[in-house]
Design a protein around this motif. Structure first.
Motif, PDB file in Angstrom:
ATOM      1  N   ASP A 174       0.724  -1.216  -0.061  1.00  0.00           N
ATOM      2  CA  ASP A 174       0.128  -0.021   0.113  1.00  0.00           C
ATOM      3  C   ASP A 174       0.871   1.376  -0.030  1.00  0.00           C
ATOM      4  N   MET A 175       2.134   1.051   0.396  1.00  0.00           N
ATOM      5  CA  MET A 175       3.159   2.306   0.516  1.00  0.00           C
ATOM      6  C   MET A 175       3.529   2.578  -1.218  1.00  0.00           C
ATOM      7  N   ILE A 176       3.170   1.837  -2.321  1.00  0.00           N
ATOM      8  CA  ILE A 176       3.152   2.259  -3.582  1.00  0.00           C
ATOM      9  C   ILE A 176       2.179   2.652  -4.171  1.00  0.00           C
ATOM     10  N   ASP A 177       1.899   3.807  -4.673  1.00  0.00           N
ATOM     11  CA  ASP A 177       0.722   4.114  -5.362  1.00  0.00           C
ATOM     12  C   ASP A 177       0.521   3.330  -6.533  1.00  0.00           C
ATOM     13  N   TYR A 178      -0.719   3.001  -6.800  1.00  0.00           N
ATOM     14  CA  TYR A 178      -1.139   2.163  -7.907  1.00  0.00           C
ATOM     15  C   TYR A 178      -0.611   2.835  -9.252  1.00  0.00           C
ATOM     16  N   LYS A 179      -0.585   3.902  -9.400  1.00  0.00           N
ATOM     17  CA  LYS A 179      -0.379   4.615 -10.585  1.00  0.00           C
ATOM     18  C   LYS A 179       1.079   4.414 -10.900  1.00  0.00           C
ATOM     19  N   TYR A 180       2.017   4.301  -9.966  1.00  0.00           N
ATOM     20  CA  TYR A 180       3.617   3.794 -10.394  1.00  0.00           C
ATOM     21  C   TYR A 180       3.707   2.358 -10.481  1.00  0.00           C
ATOM     22  N   HIS A 181       2.818   1.592 -10.421  1.00  0.00           N
ATOM     23  CA  HIS A 181       3.077   0.163 -10.859  1.00  0.00           C
ATOM     24  C   HIS A 181       3.458  -0.255 -11.968  1.00  0.00           C
ATOM     25  N   ILE A 182       3.201   0.496 -13.202  1.00  0.00           N
ATOM     26  CA  ILE A 182       3.771   0.459 -14.307  1.00  0.00           C
ATOM     27  C   ILE A 182       5.155   0.553 -14.567  1.00  0.00           C
ATOM     28  N   TYR A 183       5.878   1.426 -13.607  1.00  0.00           N
ATOM     29  CA  TYR A 183       7.378   1.777 -13.632  1.00  0.00           C
ATOM     30  C   TYR A 183       7.788   0.498 -12.734  1.00  0.00           C
ATOM     31  N   GLY A 184       7.303  -0.023 -11.590  1.00  0.00           N
ATOM     32  CA  GLY A 184       7.626  -1.258 -10.802  1.00  0.00           C
ATOM     33  C   GLY A 184       7.649  -2.609 -11.894  1.00  0.00           C
ATOM     34  N   LYS A 185       6.552  -2.688 -12.755  1.00  0.00           N
ATOM     35  CA  LYS A 185       6.355  -3.908 -13.777  1.00  0.00           C
ATOM     36  C   LYS A 185       7.678  -3.739 -14.801  1.00  0.00           C
ATOM     37  N   ASP A 186       7.966  -2.518 -15.046  1.00  0.00           N
ATOM     38  CA  ASP A 186       9.026  -2.330 -16.011  1.00  0.00           C
ATOM     39  C   ASP A 186      10.424  -2.792 -15.394  1.00  0.00           C
TER      40      ASP A 186
END
Length: 327
Positions: free
Chosen positions: A217-229
């Motif tokens: 929950d500490m990582i905003d969902y809108k940044y998940h695309i960067y995490g997946k990259d």
């Protein structure tokens, strides 16, 4: 071992402003208050003074066991989520002088604060600091969790720099083996195998680390695309390591094959030389026998010229024959 007071670099930023402060002594940093309304990146270096780092982190509710993990250099990369913060531990990789060097970097992510701990700030982190200094920087407009992902991305990108250098060493070693195999090549092959095993051992857990971050929950969902990259880059680096591992293993076969080929070439040359000299040895041996009835033959001038002619002609004929056969 002597403990040094850690230096603290504080980067406080917002979309409009940025303030970077370097504290030569952590006690000076303790006397300053962090503005909890803006994002703050606090880097602490070095991490050999446990009491000092415990004092700094305790003010933000960081558990003592997390501080233990920061100091333990034997941990594999991992991420753990707590009620008020997210702890991340990973390895920074450098490949120089044909050796692999790991340095541990830990992050503690809060609501508006990001703490990083390491012995020396990785060079690639300077790129992030430079981007933060730009007014139109995307990092300044986003949350502190976005900064964490960018720092992790820098560390993962550094894997590819190390892999490129390793690939160059593999190619150089292959060329050396094919041109002039030596005993030290075996040591180089096993050195590269050990390096690839160590590298894979420290990159493999990064997959689970990213899974924890993407579920946090500490990582905003809108940044998940960067995490997946970042996750895709990790998978790609693992695939490259496995490919390099196969290449290094095949170098053993190449070494044995090349060595056998060189040995066969040497034996062939020796055989050609022996083949040329065997008829000469026969002629000289035959006419060199000390039999009584042979003296009359040896007194003949024609026999003398015939034997010398044969000893000259036979090597020439054999040499031409071997050349025609491309031996």
């Amino acid at each position: 071992m002597k403990e040094f007071n850690p230096k603290v670099t504080s980067v406080n930023y917002s979309p409009l402003n940025i303030e970077i402060k370097d504290f030569e002594d952590y006690e000076l940093f303790e006397k300053t208050s962090i503005n909890e309304n803006i994002n703050s990146w606090i880097h602490i270096d070095p991490i050999d003074n446990k009491d000092a780092i415990t004092r700094i982190t305790s003010e933000y509710g960081v558990h003592s066991l997390i501080v233990e993990d920061v100091f333990s250099m034997s941990h594999r990369p991992k991420a753990e989520e707590f009620e008020l913060y997210l702890f991340t531990l990973l390895k920074h990789v450098e490949y120089k002088n044909q050796e692999l060097y790991f340095s541990q970097i830990s992050f503690i992510l809060g609501q508006k604060q990001l703490f990083s701990f390491g012995n020396g700030l990785p060079t690639r982190f300077e790129t992030i600091k430079n981007r933060l200094n730009k007014k139109d920087s995307k990092i300044r407009k986003e949350g502190i969790d976005y900064l964490l992902l960018m720092l992790i991305d820098c560390i993962v990108d550094n894997y590819f720099i190390a892999l490129e250098a390793i690939d160059e060493d593999i190619q150089n070693l292959e060329f050396e083996i094919l041109s002039n195999p030596m005993k030290k090549n075996i040591q180089d092959i096993y050195r590269l195998k050990r390096i690839l095993i160590d590298l894979k051992k420290n990159i493999w857990p990064m997959r689970e680390l990213m899974n924890v971050l993407l579920k946090s929950d500490m990582i905003d969902y809108k940044y998940h695309i960067y995490g997946k990259d970042i996750y895709d880059h990790i998978i790609k680096s693992i695939d490259i390591i496995e490919g390099y591992g196969d290449s290094v293993s095949s170098l053993l076969d190449v070494y044995s094959s090349t060595l056998n080929t060189h040995m066969n070439e040497t034996m062939k040359r020796l055989s050609i030389i022996s083949t040329i000299f065997i008829p000469l040895s026969f002629i000289t041996g035959y006419f060199g026998m000390n039999f009584k009835h042979q003296n009359t033959v040896l007194e003949s001038q024609d026999i003398y010229y015939l034997s010398n002619g044969l000893m000259f002609l036979i090597p020439v004929v054999l040499f031409i024959f071997f050349k025609m056969k491309k031996w």
